[in-house]
Write an enzyme that holds these catalytic residues in place. Sequence first.
Site, PDB file in Angstrom:
ATOM      1  N   ASP A 477       0.829  -1.206   0.000  1.00  0.00           N
ATOM      2  CA  ASP A 477       0.000   0.000   0.000  1.00  0.00           C
ATOM      3  C   ASP A 477       0.867   1.261   0.000  1.00  0.00           C
ATOM      4  OD1 ASP A 477      -2.317   1.497   0.106  1.00  0.00           O
ATOM      5  OD2 ASP A 477      -3.087   0.563   1.930  1.00  0.00           O
ATOM      6  N   ASP A 547     -10.460   1.937  -3.649  1.00  0.00           N
ATOM      7  CA  ASP A 547     -11.023   1.676  -2.318  1.00  0.00           C
ATOM      8  C   ASP A 547     -12.537   1.618  -2.387  1.00  0.00           C
ATOM      9  OD1 ASP A 547      -8.762   1.388  -0.909  1.00  0.00           O
ATOM     10  OD2 ASP A 547      -8.806   3.338   0.090  1.00  0.00           O
TER      11      ASP A 547
HETATM   12  C1  DGJ Z   1      -5.832   1.901   1.937  1.00  0.00           C
HETATM   13  C2  DGJ Z   1      -6.178   0.704   1.110  1.00  0.00           C
HETATM   14  O1  DGJ Z   1      -6.602   1.086  -0.143  1.00  0.00           O
HETATM   15  C3  DGJ Z   1      -7.220  -0.124   1.846  1.00  0.00           C
HETATM   16  O2  DGJ Z   1      -7.624  -1.193   1.062  1.00  0.00           O
HETATM   17  C4  DGJ Z   1      -6.627  -0.586   3.140  1.00  0.00           C
HETATM   18  O3  DGJ Z   1      -5.568  -1.462   2.883  1.00  0.00           O
HETATM   19  C5  DGJ Z   1      -6.168   0.605   3.938  1.00  0.00           C
HETATM   20  N1  DGJ Z   1      -5.306   1.461   3.191  1.00  0.00           N
HETATM   21  C6  DGJ Z   1      -5.458   0.148   5.194  1.00  0.00           C
HETATM   22  O4  DGJ Z   1      -4.925   1.194   5.879  1.00  0.00           O
END
Ligand code: DGJ
Length: 731
Positions: A477, A547
């Site tokens: 991430d 997301d």
């Molecule tokens: C952002 C990501 O896009 C989410 O899927 C998740 O992993 C969160 N970060 C966790 O902090």
Amino acid sequence: MINYDAQEKIFHLSNGEISYSIKVLKNKKLAHLYFGKALPEGIRGNHFMHLEKTSLTVNYYKDDAKFSMQNIRQEFPEYGRGDFREPSILIERESGSQLTDLKYCRHQIIEKKVILDQMPCTFASEKEAQTLKITLEDKVIGLKVFLFYTIFKNKNIIARHVEIENGNKEKLFINRLMSASFDLFDDNYEMMQFSGSWSRERHVEVRKLSKGHQSVGSIKGCSSAEHNPLIILKRPETTEDNGEAYGMSFVYSGNFLAQVEVDARSVARVMMGVHPMTFKWKLDRKEKFTSPEVIMSYSAKGLNHLSQQLHNLYRENLIAKRWQRQKRPILLNNWEATYFDFTEESIITIAKEAKALGIDLFVLDDGWFGKRNNDQEGLGDWYPNFEKLPNGIKGLSEKINMLGLKFGVWFEPEMVNVASELFKENPDYIVGDPSRANSYGRNQLVLDFSREEVVEKIYTMMAKLLTEAKIDYIKWDMNRFITEPFSRKLSSDRQGEFFHRYILGVYRFLGKVNKNFPEVLIESCASGGNRFDPGMLFYAPQTWTSDNTDAVSRVKIQYGTSYGYPLSAMGSHVSAIPNHQVGRKPPLRTRTDVAYFGTFGYELDPRGLSLEDKKQIQEDISMFKTYQNIFHKGDFYRLISPFEKNTSGWMVVSKDQKTAICGVYRVLNEASSPLEKIKLVGLNPTQTYHVNDDRYSGMVLMNFGLLLNDYYGENNVVGDYYSKVFILKSE
Ligand code: DGJ
């Protein structure tokens, strides 16, 4: 595939489908002659270029009023000798002069694809590609420029990059270097861009070219959700299935510029490269610099065909061979199920339920390390939080494996919280100018990945975990943009290199993980799709698309993403309702039917599912497993755009045209609305296909289509957010 006509001084690259042609001019600069449908007879004569005397132009030669760089379509434009459009290159000497005069010196035809130094790039087997390397030289400053053009045998693709060498006694600065540029004959095109924001990534936007500049780019430190490093130029009449289009896609994950400049005579200069605003690179004597790679594609058969060229290239010539062969696991991620609030016990219960549904891989998201209980602390401390996980990651992974599941873990390697051991011990590891305060994004700071020792420190922590525990998957991430761009370790004359060095550091890290832990599948993520680009795909064959897991939003996001990227690259999960990003409540059927067109997985708490939902999920997973190869290896077609219509659709067809899967999505229901049908494409017209209980010829399905109202239930009272997936099998 590559020819040089020494008499005409013309290069002709052609694979029977496309041709690309360059001419060495009398001043030894390169003119762009042609890029388009194949010209099997080659290119000869002068009719590709027209030179005429025009007032107010500046001429290259005193005694040739017709020869002006301004009126020549160019291949590698420079600044300062009569062309007033933006150049590909700007080199600064110690004197401050930014003039260059690069001239053709020699060329070489290489029987393979050339691999880029320290950077992601496409690759090919020997018989699959040929590369033209043209050397240009500016003798006054001892500058050598190498232009690389690779043509692929069975793909409408030209891959380009540039290398530079300083053969001078003095140091030089590269102030600008575009990886590819070419001048289109006219400006009767529309520019498609894939723009958006967090949770609304890669929405399709189209604008007609007009005089002056039109561009998209990023100076955020990542390719970004705001603009993807992909542009398409299409004729106004071009549709998904007909007409001309050009694509330019950047194999790079940092700051970029994609620009079209239309000049006074309607020539459209198209270029792509590292964003010059945040780039200045010092080249000491004998030093070399390599630009990232640009992929240029051409289609005479519409946008679907153009996208398929990119899909095939990225599936076969960019992502690692291992992930071309292996099926991607169907995963369940605990993020939306628990957020930071979990224990080993709750994770095991979720994993057990996941296994019962048919899931292959359990992914433990954020919150398992350091003192991470919220997004204010812990980033940088990549060792288990033993309060939450008394047996650590190793113990948990063993338990998960015992359930018959693979195990994956979330990391955010590039970031640090001030509330962390890492920051306490190494406060100077961060990006930022020590004479100024730092800005915060999600309460975190960025680690200076332009520094070898910082990359090494984080890598060592990650490698320890990967060695100790059986980890099959990493979610990589990255949750903030880069501000205060300044590296504490770069000298003042190299600060302009920071952003590019940062991305090189990310690539170095990823490359090391790939090399030392080749069996670990990496899914990249950046608050969802904030760094969805071919650069990341080289190391991580799938990317968390967004997301936003809402099915209705996802149709648009995945539709837009499909212009440049294959389904196998698009992380797509079924999530709970009400949806956590927009609060919508589409039925499980619809959420699943959208997620099928991607890597496919789940992002929900299976503990709360009804028996009925569980049964459906088991069936859905088994259906996906049956057709996974078709979703991930077939030809993808966009049918009806969700940006234009309430009912949209797409489909994927196996390469042998024997099986096809079509997804249809209707957002809102309406009474007594016009009847709806969807025309399919890519089928064999002479084959008969079974669709549910009916049989139709490919011809009928492609010319009339499927009448959708037949599937809208009795009296069309199926409600909003309706979907239907059709499976077509030939007899
Ligand atoms: C952002 C990501 O896009 C989410 O899927 C998740 O992993 C969160 N970060 C966790 O902090």
